[in-house]
Design a protein around this motif. Structure first.
Motif, PDB file in Angstrom:
ATOM      1  N   SER A 133     -26.524   3.097 -16.329  1.00  0.00           N
ATOM      2  CA  SER A 133     -25.200   2.540 -16.614  1.00  0.00           C
ATOM      3  C   SER A 133     -24.633   1.893 -15.365  1.00  0.00           C
ATOM      4  O   SER A 133     -24.436   2.553 -14.349  1.00  0.00           O
ATOM      5  N   THR A 163     -26.582  -0.068 -19.836  1.00  0.00           N
ATOM      6  CA  THR A 163     -25.242  -0.355 -20.337  1.00  0.00           C
ATOM      7  C   THR A 163     -24.411  -0.983 -19.232  1.00  0.00           C
ATOM      8  O   THR A 163     -24.555  -0.657 -18.055  1.00  0.00           O
ATOM      9  N   SER A 184     -30.133  -3.883 -23.721  1.00  0.00           N
ATOM     10  CA  SER A 184     -28.847  -3.586 -23.087  1.00  0.00           C
ATOM     11  C   SER A 184     -27.696  -3.672 -24.069  1.00  0.00           C
ATOM     12  O   SER A 184     -27.799  -4.273 -25.130  1.00  0.00           O
ATOM     13  N   SER A 185     -26.596  -3.049 -23.681  1.00  0.00           N
ATOM     14  CA  SER A 185     -25.351  -3.099 -24.444  1.00  0.00           C
ATOM     15  C   SER A 185     -24.202  -3.318 -23.476  1.00  0.00           C
ATOM     16  O   SER A 185     -24.259  -2.895 -22.314  1.00  0.00           O
ATOM     17  N   THR A 390     -26.310   4.255 -28.493  1.00  0.00           N
ATOM     18  CA  THR A 390     -27.193   4.028 -27.348  1.00  0.00           C
ATOM     19  C   THR A 390     -28.208   5.160 -27.214  1.00  0.00           C
ATOM     20  O   THR A 390     -29.407   4.915 -27.011  1.00  0.00           O
TER      21      THR A 390
END
Length: 409
Positions: A133, A163, A184-185, A390
């Protein structure tokens, strides 16, 4: 049914002060409510030094904070200036021991440079999925250090999922590792409602006069405070105002900021007189208690991820001026929750503050819009759903439909 076990690695966790720690704590609670067993491993490279010059053994101290297992890893000090590779070697050793003891199903690293590489290396060696992240400075600032570049690129390439808290950060990540676009987000931080009426009035409220302009946090290079000082100095010749800085400057930059303050024309001999007030380090509760007393909240960052300070100001119903960077610009861009200016531009910042200072109706409208937006679009329920999706992607990828391109949730 056995709970899936996740090990989150992070540079800080409460009672440590910092936005990354607050986010990790919030996300840990979300995961626990969703049926996960959560372990948090905390380590930071600057802690490899002993402040008193003494030597020490490496260690890992485990405690429970509520339902979270917290493992604080300290590297050994065997020489006056321990090498960074010795620090990571000790961290890796204890992370591996923790995995041997608890048998984690997933690793999740917060803040790429300090935690991502060693966490991803361990995960790959043991055939486990890993999420990284990205929070802000790990790609906006540290990437300019040559010693971090190869590590960063390798970590992004080998992360099962990454992320980001802003589209700006995603673009930077994709420039370094194009494969990120396929795994990815991007989603924003959230914040729970706060009862500001129940907070004790803070100490400096009686010293605030005129239009009160505030900013909060641990002030350092990326926060752009020098441009806020310039803007308020210009406005102070035409508007009665007080600039309130809720927090303090990071220790390593103190001399720079003392110089900037003395040159700002907002103080009369010291930072405790004139039109500037600085609270110093305060508790989160006290910092929050100042927000309802502000007329304008300014967040003039040069880069900043998705700062919790912005969401807190929105909850307090502040009229906000923010810069067009990262999630700040994305949240405020439509003009319903604040005004947006370009970073590093004191004149634009002064013009936006002036516009709010002379239009109380505009302040009220934007403050109400900010509060409505954070409650409706940045609620914990939305963030929790994003994290659960996720985690499902990396733990049960066969249940996720195939797709091409980036997933933005």
């Amino acid at each position: 049914m056995t709970k899936p076990k996740v090990c989150i690695t992070t540079i800080e966790f409460p009672p440590d002060v910092g936005g990354v720690g607050e986010s990790v704590h919030r996300i840990a609670q979300m995961l626990i409510k969703s049926g996960y067993e959560v372990h948090v491993a905390v380590f930071r490279s600057k802690q490899r030094f002993a402040s008193d010059g003494s030597c020490r053994r490496a260690r890992c101290k485990t405690t429970q904070q509520g339902d979270v297992f917290v493992h604080r890893i300290r590297s050994a000090v065997r020489q006056p200036e321990p090498e960074i590779q010795d620090f990571f070697g000790d961290v890796y050793f204890y992370l591996k021991r923790l995995h041997q003891q608890y048998r984690f199903d997933l690793f999740h690293a917060f803040f790429l440079n300090e935690t991502g590489y060693v966490t991803t290396l361990l995960s790959k060696e043991h055939g486990l999925p890993v999420i990284n992240s990205i929070r802000g400075s790990d790609l906006h600032k540290n990437i300019f250090s040559p010693k971090f570049h190869a590590q960063t690129a390798w970590t992004l390439d080998n992360s099962d999922w990454t992320t980001f808290v802003s589209q700006d950060l995603l673009r930077r990540g994709a420039a370094i590792s194009p494969s990120v676009l396929l795994k990815s987000s991007v989603f924003l931080n959230s914040i729970a409602p706060i009862e500001f009426d129940h907070l004790t009035p803070p100490a400096l409220v009686s010293q605030l006069s005129g239009i009160v302009i505030g900013s909060s946090g641990r002030f350092r290079d990326k926060k752009g405070i020098e441009f806020l000082l310039d803007a308020c100095a210009e406005l102070s010749t035409e508007i009665e105002l007080t600039l309130l800085l809720i927090g303090d400057f990071v220790e390593k930059e103190k001399s720079y900021w003392e110089q900037e303050i003395q040159q700002s024309k907002l103080v009369d001999g010291s930072e405790t007189s004139g039109r500037l007030r600085i609270t110093g380090i305060v508790s989160r509760e006290e910092a929050l208690a100042y927000l309802p007393h502000l007329d304008i909240y300014a967040i003039p960052s040069l880069h900043d991820g998705c700062p919790n300070a912005l969401l807190e100001a929105m909850l307090a119903g502040c009229a906000i001026v923010g810069t067009n960077v990262d999630a700040i610009g994305e949240i405020l861009a439509d003009g319903t929750a604040g005004l947006v200016v370009e970073p590093g531009d004191s004149q634009q910042l002064a013009a936006a503050i002036r516009q709010l200072a002379v239009q109380p109706e505009l302040r009220q409208r934007l403050g109400a819009g900010a509060r409505q937006k954070v409650l409706q679009q940045l609620s914990p329920n939305i963030e929790q759903a994003n994290w659960l999706q996720t985690y499902q992607r990396v733990l049960q990828p066969e249940q996720i439909p195939q797709f091409n391109g980036m997933s933005v949730v």
